[in-house]
Enzyme design. Structure first.
Site, PDB file in Angstrom:
ATOM      1  N   THR A 108       1.245  -0.830   0.414  1.00 40.56           N
ATOM      2  CA  THR A 108      -0.390  -0.380  -0.205  1.00 40.56           C
ATOM      3  C   THR A 108       0.909   1.257   0.115  1.00 40.56           C
ATOM      4  O   THR A 108       1.762   1.190   0.302  1.00 40.56           O
ATOM      5  CB  THR A 108      -1.082   0.208   1.385  1.00 40.56           C
ATOM      6  OG1 THR A 108      -1.322   1.125   1.342  1.00 40.56           O
ATOM      7  CG2 THR A 108      -0.467  -0.497   2.377  1.00 40.56           C
ATOM      8  N   SER A 160      -1.153   3.850  10.769  1.00 43.04           N
ATOM      9  CA  SER A 160      -2.104   2.838  11.288  1.00 43.04           C
ATOM     10  C   SER A 160      -1.658   1.502  11.230  1.00 43.04           C
ATOM     11  O   SER A 160      -0.443   1.587  10.704  1.00 43.04           O
ATOM     12  CB  SER A 160      -3.678   2.403  10.278  1.00 43.04           C
ATOM     13  OG  SER A 160      -3.389   1.377   9.108  1.00 43.04           O
ATOM     14  N   TYR A 176      -2.567  -1.390  11.266  1.00 43.64           N
ATOM     15  CA  TYR A 176      -3.120  -1.906   9.389  1.00 43.64           C
ATOM     16  C   TYR A 176      -1.742  -1.767   8.460  1.00 43.64           C
ATOM     17  O   TYR A 176      -1.026  -2.826   7.633  1.00 43.64           O
ATOM     18  CB  TYR A 176      -3.787  -1.810   8.658  1.00 43.64           C
ATOM     19  CG  TYR A 176      -4.629  -2.136   6.884  1.00 43.64           C
ATOM     20  CD1 TYR A 176      -3.884  -3.412   6.153  1.00 43.64           C
ATOM     21  CD2 TYR A 176      -3.612  -0.892   6.542  1.00 43.64           C
ATOM     22  CE1 TYR A 176      -3.839  -3.552   5.254  1.00 43.64           C
ATOM     23  CE2 TYR A 176      -3.811  -1.291   4.482  1.00 43.64           C
ATOM     24  CZ  TYR A 176      -3.758  -1.636   4.092  1.00 43.64           C
ATOM     25  OH  TYR A 176      -3.372  -2.511   2.948  1.00 43.64           O
ATOM     26  N   HIS A 177      -1.641  -0.694   8.192  1.00 38.45           N
ATOM     27  CA  HIS A 177      -0.233   0.061   7.039  1.00 38.45           C
ATOM     28  C   HIS A 177       1.207  -0.602   7.884  1.00 38.45           C
ATOM     29  O   HIS A 177       1.721  -0.964   6.793  1.00 38.45           O
ATOM     30  CB  HIS A 177      -0.421   1.244   7.045  1.00 38.45           C
ATOM     31  CG  HIS A 177      -1.631   2.372   5.710  1.00 38.45           C
ATOM     32  ND1 HIS A 177      -2.931   2.098   6.468  1.00 38.45           N
ATOM     33  CD2 HIS A 177      -2.362   2.146   4.592  1.00 38.45           C
ATOM     34  CE1 HIS A 177      -3.281   2.958   6.143  1.00 38.45           C
ATOM     35  NE2 HIS A 177      -2.894   2.946   4.173  1.00 38.45           N
ATOM     36  N   LYS A 205       1.498  -4.520   6.647  1.00 39.51           N
ATOM     37  CA  LYS A 205       2.453  -4.234   4.852  1.00 39.51           C
ATOM     38  C   LYS A 205       3.946  -3.995   4.920  1.00 39.51           C
ATOM     39  O   LYS A 205       4.501  -4.574   4.130  1.00 39.51           O
ATOM     40  CB  LYS A 205       0.762  -3.207   4.247  1.00 39.51           C
ATOM     41  CG  LYS A 205      -0.114  -3.687   3.811  1.00 39.51           C
ATOM     42  CD  LYS A 205      -0.470  -4.363   3.504  1.00 39.51           C
ATOM     43  CE  LYS A 205      -1.542  -5.108   3.250  1.00 39.51           C
ATOM     44  NZ  LYS A 205      -2.096  -5.126   1.527  1.00 39.51           N
ATOM     45  N   GLN A 214      -0.824  -0.051  -3.861  1.00 40.29           N
ATOM     46  CA  GLN A 214      -1.599   0.858  -4.360  1.00 40.29           C
ATOM     47  C   GLN A 214      -2.023   1.834  -3.017  1.00 40.29           C
ATOM     48  O   GLN A 214      -2.063   1.934  -2.118  1.00 40.29           O
ATOM     49  CB  GLN A 214      -2.420  -1.111  -4.403  1.00 40.29           C
ATOM     50  CG  GLN A 214      -3.763  -0.075  -5.452  1.00 40.29           C
ATOM     51  CD  GLN A 214      -4.057  -1.100  -5.095  1.00 40.29           C
ATOM     52  OE1 GLN A 214      -4.584  -1.473  -6.499  1.00 40.29           O
ATOM     53  NE2 GLN A 214      -4.820  -2.116  -4.169  1.00 40.29           N
TER      54      GLN A 214
HETATM   55  N1  USQ Z   1     -11.861   9.952   4.343  1.00 43.39           N
HETATM   56  C1  USQ Z   1     -12.386  11.149   5.151  1.00 43.39           C
HETATM   57  N2  USQ Z   1     -13.699  11.110   5.373  1.00 43.39           N
HETATM   58  C2  USQ Z   1     -14.335   9.334   5.377  1.00 43.39           C
HETATM   59  C3  USQ Z   1     -13.152   8.257   5.273  1.00 43.39           C
HETATM   60  C4  USQ Z   1     -12.133   8.817   4.890  1.00 43.39           C
HETATM   61  O1  USQ Z   1     -11.468  12.725   5.225  1.00 43.39           O
HETATM   62  O2  USQ Z   1     -15.183   9.466   5.483  1.00 43.39           O
HETATM   63  C5  USQ Z   1     -10.121  10.284   4.292  1.00 43.39           C
HETATM   64  C6  USQ Z   1      -9.022   9.352   5.790  1.00 43.39           C
HETATM   65  O3  USQ Z   1      -8.871  10.549   6.628  1.00 43.39           O
HETATM   66  C7  USQ Z   1      -7.507   9.597   4.671  1.00 43.39           C
HETATM   67  C8  USQ Z   1      -8.422   9.519   3.111  1.00 43.39           C
HETATM   68  O4  USQ Z   1      -9.622   9.730   2.954  1.00 43.39           O
HETATM   69  O5  USQ Z   1      -6.949  10.293   4.405  1.00 43.39           O
HETATM   70  C9  USQ Z   1      -8.312   8.007   2.070  1.00 43.39           C
HETATM   71  O6  USQ Z   1      -9.544   7.226   3.587  1.00 43.39           O
HETATM   72  P1  USQ Z   1      -9.427   5.262   3.107  1.00 43.39           P
HETATM   73  O7  USQ Z   1     -10.133   5.073   4.272  1.00 43.39           O
HETATM   74  O8  USQ Z   1      -9.956   5.525   1.625  1.00 43.39           O
HETATM   75  O9  USQ Z   1      -8.452   5.171   2.539  1.00 43.39           O
HETATM   76  P2  USQ Z   1      -7.187   4.633   3.769  1.00 43.39           P
HETATM   77  O10 USQ Z   1      -7.681   3.925   5.229  1.00 43.39           O
HETATM   78  O11 USQ Z   1      -6.232   5.145   3.650  1.00 43.39           O
HETATM   79  O12 USQ Z   1      -7.458   2.972   3.494  1.00 43.39           O
HETATM   80  C10 USQ Z   1      -7.407   2.327   1.426  1.00 43.39           C
HETATM   81  C11 USQ Z   1      -7.722   0.423   1.779  1.00 43.39           C
HETATM   82  C12 USQ Z   1      -6.418   0.230   2.348  1.00 43.39           C
HETATM   83  C13 USQ Z   1      -5.450   0.748   1.226  1.00 43.39           C
HETATM   84  C14 USQ Z   1      -5.430   2.161   1.989  1.00 43.39           C
HETATM   85  C15 USQ Z   1      -4.716   2.704   0.392  1.00 43.39           C
HETATM   86  O13 USQ Z   1      -8.763   0.148   2.853  1.00 43.39           O
HETATM   87  O14 USQ Z   1      -6.399  -1.287   1.459  1.00 43.39           O
HETATM   88  O15 USQ Z   1      -4.194   0.023   1.434  1.00 43.39           O
HETATM   89  O16 USQ Z   1      -6.558   2.658   1.071  1.00 43.39           O
HETATM   90  S1  USQ Z   1      -3.318   4.464   1.029  1.00 43.39           S
HETATM   91  O17 USQ Z   1      -4.106   5.493   1.079  1.00 43.39           O
HETATM   92  O18 USQ Z   1      -2.682   4.833  -0.386  1.00 43.39           O
HETATM   93  O19 USQ Z   1      -2.990   3.417   1.856  1.00 43.39           O
END
Ligand code: USQ
Length: 381
Positions: free
Chosen positions: A144, A179, A181-182, A185, A208
């Site tokens: 990720t 987090s 989870y991250h 990874k 990703q």
């Molecule tokens: N966010 C909001 N409002 C919401 C939900 C999320 O502002 O209602 C914000 C979060 O705080 C964060 C961003 O949007 O800053 C992305 O959140 P997300 O829930 O879409 O993504 P994340 O928790 O980071 O995890 C997701 C997948 C995970 C993958 C990751 C890629 O669940 O499996 O590894 O995206 S990354 O974000 O590049 O690490």
């Protein structure tokens, strides 16, 4: 090619299975329904019901004529995973079999331990199974972008060349996740890198970003073949959530200042990236790392886009800033590289208005199933 997909029931696993079997590969799927069970336990089931894996395989078979091998069991158990590898003898392994939610990993001690135990044990078991049963196979592992965090320097594609006191060495790019989870990874990547050096495995680690979407080439016109569509705080990713919130008349939940920037991609591009990695395997003793996203968005910008597009189809969409339940930077520098997959031939699908409208129209058909209490409960870090 004989391709084994671990986590084949999931949001990405199932579309990958259809895509690769349609492309002519012989596909096997393993899954223990962890995602389904966690959703049921936490009362955050997807927007629409999805048949079990054996039933989905039958339906896909009727549509496509493709047959897929299904293995239901827990890859934590060596007896199960060794049986899967010994029976199927994969030439390539796609490893999605992890607890994939950052908020779920931060829910409580039990969820934290499940995430750690599941993600690390499965990755270690996959490494041992490859060594024992298919040492020449290519492992494509879903990492990720969150492993890198949001550093104040440009993010390179996996590696950083460091000059120190007149000498140089290339290291894994520094990682600092926000987090548990991250963080698992990151630990996965360390395990892979150790065994690549030690046992000469061939590994591609795909860093990703958040994925959105549900329609792909293989399921277009066949809603019964759609993947899970989670819109809850635990398992829904932000674009999918905002679209459901817009369709359901729930104000878009922007966390904190909303300057959090990430690299996003359409589900169809995940499939392309997997296929490109499969068709151009890593060499023996190589850990190849690709940054897998196609465009950057800040949460504020996404909310504005979804409000505007929603308005164009008659939806009244409000945006609400909520106190950020996560510990993350809300305004930050973000300049990650992502050229390797484009060089292999990735043809990005961008988040156009048409893509948003198509998703909104599909979700509106399920509007009555949107359950407001699933949308926000404030799982705190
Ligand atoms: N966010 C909001 N409002 C919401 C939900 C999320 O502002 O209602 C914000 C979060 O705080 C964060 C961003 O949007 O800053 C992305 O959140 P997300 O829930 O879409 O993504 P994340 O928790 O980071 O995890 C997701 C997948 C995970 C993958 C990751 C890629 O669940 O499996 O590894 O995206 S990354 O974000 O590049 O690490």
């Amino acid at each position: 090619m004989k391709v084994l997909i671990l986590g084949g029931d999931g949001y990405l696993g199932w579309p990958t299975a259809m895509h690769l079997s349609a492309a002519g590969h012989e596909v096997g799927l393993a899954d223990n329904y962890l995602r389904r069970n966690l959703c049921r336990e936490e009362d955050v089931e997807p927007l629409f019901a999805v048949p079990n894996l054996n039933e989905r395989v039958k339906r896909w078979g009727r549509v496509s004529g493709c047959g897929l091998a299904v293995f239901i069991g827990d890859l934590i158990h060596w007896e199960f995973i060794s049986h899967v590898f010994e029976t199927f003898r994969p030439e390539a392994v796609i490893h999605y079999a992890e607890q994939p939610s950052a908020p779920h990993s931060m829910l409580n001690r039990r969820a934290a331990m499940l995430t750690l135990t599941n993600n690390l044990t499965v990755t270690a078991n996959v490494i041992f199974a490859i060594k024992q049963f298919s040492p020449d196979s290519h492992l494509i592992k879903l990492g990720t972008m969150g492993e890198y965090g949001t550093p104040d320097i440009d993010i390179e594609e996996g590696w950083l060349d460091v000059a120190h006191k007149g000498r140089r060495q290339t290291f894994l790019y520094p990682r600092q996740a926000s987090s548990l989870y991250h963080t698992t990874k990151i630990m996965d990547t360390d395990l892979l890198w150790f065994y690549v050096r030690t046992w000469k495995l061939r590994v591609t680690d795909l860093m990703q970003g958040p994925v959105y979407g549900l329609v792909t080439e293989t399921n277009r016109g066949y809603p019964e073949l759609y993947p899970f569509f989670n819109y809850d705080e635990l398992f829904g990713t932000v674009i999918n959530r905002f679209i459901v919130q817009a369709a359901g008349g729930y104000p878009l939940t922007v966390y904190g200042k909303g300057g959090q920037t990430r690299g996003y991609l359409d589900l169809r591009d995940t499939l392309q990236c997997i296929e490109l990695s499969l068709n151009h395997p890593a060499s023996s003793g190589e850990l190849r790392i690709f940054n897998q996203f196609v465009e950057l968005f800040a949460v504020n910008g996404l909310a504005e886009r979804i409000r505007t597009v929603g308005k164009s189809i008659g939806l009244k969409v409000d945006i609400r800033s909520v106190a950020n339940p996560r510990i993350e930077q809300e305004e930050h520098y973000y300049r990650p590289a992502s050229t390797a997959l484009l060089e292999l031939g990735l043809q990005p699908h961008y988040l156009s208005d048409a893509v948003l409208v198509e998703m909104m129209e599909i979700i509106l058909r399920h509007k009555d199933a949107i359950d407001a209490h699933k949308i926000f409960r404030g799982v705190k870090w």
